[in-house]
Design a protein around this motif. Sequence first.
Motif, PDB file in Angstrom:
ATOM      1  N   LEU A   1      15.911  24.778 104.680  1.00  0.00           N
ATOM      2  CA  LEU A   1      16.533  24.882 103.361  1.00  0.00           C
ATOM      3  C   LEU A   1      18.048  24.830 103.486  1.00  0.00           C
ATOM      4  N   ILE A   2      18.585  25.503 104.458  1.00  0.00           N
ATOM      5  CA  ILE A   2      20.037  25.526 104.658  1.00  0.00           C
ATOM      6  C   ILE A   2      20.544  24.139 105.044  1.00  0.00           C
ATOM      7  N   GLN A   3      19.792  23.419 105.858  1.00  0.00           N
ATOM      8  CA  GLN A   3      20.197  22.062 106.234  1.00  0.00           C
ATOM      9  C   GLN A   3      20.174  21.133 105.015  1.00  0.00           C
ATOM     10  N   ILE A   4      19.200  21.295 104.148  1.00  0.00           N
ATOM     11  CA  ILE A   4      19.143  20.499 102.915  1.00  0.00           C
ATOM     12  C   ILE A   4      20.382  20.783 102.064  1.00  0.00           C
ATOM     13  N   ILE A   5      20.693  22.052 101.898  1.00  0.00           N
ATOM     14  CA  ILE A   5      21.849  22.446 101.093  1.00  0.00           C
ATOM     15  C   ILE A   5      23.132  21.888 101.708  1.00  0.00           C
ATOM     16  N   GLN A   6      23.261  21.990 103.022  1.00  0.00           N
ATOM     17  CA  GLN A   6      24.455  21.488 103.709  1.00  0.00           C
ATOM     18  C   GLN A   6      24.597  19.976 103.542  1.00  0.00           C
ATOM     19  N   LYS A   7      23.486  19.273 103.598  1.00  0.00           N
ATOM     20  CA  LYS A   7      23.528  17.812 103.556  1.00  0.00           C
ATOM     21  C   LYS A   7      23.612  17.264 102.128  1.00  0.00           C
ATOM     22  N   ASP A   8      22.752  17.760 101.244  1.00  0.00           N
ATOM     23  CA  ASP A   8      22.619  17.166  99.913  1.00  0.00           C
ATOM     24  C   ASP A   8      23.090  18.053  98.761  1.00  0.00           C
ATOM     25  N   GLY A   9      23.222  19.358  99.013  1.00  0.00           N
ATOM     26  CA  GLY A   9      23.492  20.290  97.929  1.00  0.00           C
ATOM     27  C   GLY A   9      24.863  20.187  97.308  1.00  0.00           C
ATOM     28  N   VAL A  10      25.825  19.639  98.048  1.00  0.00           N
ATOM     29  CA  VAL A  10      27.187  19.580  97.515  1.00  0.00           C
ATOM     30  C   VAL A  10      27.302  18.655  96.310  1.00  0.00           C
ATOM     31  N   ASP A  11      26.403  17.700  96.193  1.00  0.00           N
ATOM     32  CA  ASP A  11      26.467  16.743  95.093  1.00  0.00           C
ATOM     33  C   ASP A  11      25.686  17.183  93.860  1.00  0.00           C
ATOM     34  N   LEU A  12      24.977  18.296  93.947  1.00  0.00           N
ATOM     35  CA  LEU A  12      24.121  18.718  92.848  1.00  0.00           C
ATOM     36  C   LEU A  12      24.834  19.775  92.005  1.00  0.00           C
ATOM     37  N   PRO A  13      25.166  19.437  90.752  1.00  0.00           N
ATOM     38  CA  PRO A  13      25.881  20.405  89.917  1.00  0.00           C
ATOM     39  C   PRO A  13      25.045  21.669  89.707  1.00  0.00           C
ATOM     40  N   GLY A  14      25.684  22.806  89.897  1.00  0.00           N
ATOM     41  CA  GLY A  14      25.009  24.080  89.686  1.00  0.00           C
ATOM     42  C   GLY A  14      24.381  24.676  90.935  1.00  0.00           C
ATOM     43  N   LEU A  15      24.030  23.845  91.906  1.00  0.00           N
ATOM     44  CA  LEU A  15      23.361  24.371  93.096  1.00  0.00           C
ATOM     45  C   LEU A  15      24.319  25.209  93.938  1.00  0.00           C
ATOM     46  N   LYS A  16      25.556  24.749  94.072  1.00  0.00           N
ATOM     47  CA  LYS A  16      26.535  25.465  94.882  1.00  0.00           C
ATOM     48  C   LYS A  16      26.724  26.896  94.355  1.00  0.00           C
ATOM     49  N   GLU A  17      26.784  27.052  93.044  1.00  0.00           N
ATOM     50  CA  GLU A  17      26.953  28.373  92.452  1.00  0.00           C
ATOM     51  C   GLU A  17      25.747  29.257  92.752  1.00  0.00           C
ATOM     52  N   ARG A  18      24.565  28.661  92.713  1.00  0.00           N
ATOM     53  CA  ARG A  18      23.340  29.414  93.003  1.00  0.00           C
ATOM     54  C   ARG A  18      23.316  29.883  94.444  1.00  0.00           C
ATOM     55  N   VAL A  19      23.750  29.007  95.347  1.00  0.00           N
ATOM     56  CA  VAL A  19      23.793  29.356  96.761  1.00  0.00           C
ATOM     57  C   VAL A  19      24.831  30.440  97.005  1.00  0.00           C
ATOM     58  N   HIS A  20      25.986  30.333  96.359  1.00  0.00           N
ATOM     59  CA  HIS A  20      27.086  31.277  96.594  1.00  0.00           C
ATOM     60  C   HIS A  20      26.800  32.683  96.101  1.00  0.00           C
TER      61      HIS A  20
END
Length: 197
Positions: free
Chosen positions: A102-121
Motif C-alpha cells: 500500500l505504501i509503495q502504491i501511495i509513493q508511486k501513484d498517490g501524488v497525482d490523486l486529489p485528496g489522497l495525500k490529505e488522507r495519508v497525512h
Amino acid sequence: MEICDNTSNKDKMLIEVINLMAEKGYKGVSTKEIAAAAGVSEMTLFRHFGSKQNLLEEAVDRFYYSGEMEKLFKDKLVWDLRMDLELISRTYHEIMNRNRKLIQIIQKDGVDLPGLKERVHKHPQQLQKRLTEYFTTMQSRGKIIKEANLEAQAIAFMWLNFGAFMSKLPTDTFTASQTLQQIISANIELLARGMTP
C-alpha cells in the motif's frame, strides 16, 4: 497483503485492490479486474466504493497505522520512556511492513490523486498528536525535563522511524551495517538520554 480466514468481505476487496495495484500500478488496473479478483460484480464494487480512487482511499483509512496506534496509546503504555518508545517503534514498523504494498502504491501513484495525500497525512498527524500528548504527560510526571520541546521531539522520533522504514522499502534490505532493531534501540537511547532529568 494477506487474506486471513476472519477477513471481512469488504476487507478482502480492499486487499485485492492493494495486491493488484501493487502488481500493475494504480492506472494499470481496471475496476473490472478488481471486481473479478475480489469475486464480486463490478456493480457491487461500485455500490460499496463508487470509484477506483475511493477504493484506494478506503484501503488507506482501513489499513494504515492510526487505528492500531490509537489502541496502543490507549491500552498498552507502561509510562516508562524507553519501554514505551520501543513498543511504539516496534508496532509502527510491524504495521508499515505489513502495509508495504500500500505504501509503495501511495509513493508511486498517490501524488497525482486529489485528496489522497490529505488522507495519508492524517495518520502521521494523529501519531504526532498522540506522541506529543504522551510526552506532555510524562513531563507532568517529572519523567521528562521541562526544557524539552515536546512537539519537536515527537516529530524527530517519527522521522527516525519513517526514515529507517523508507531506507529498506524498495529492496527489503537495510543498507547500514546495523540491524533495524539496533538502529531503533540506539535512537531511543539517544532520545531518552536527552529528555530525561
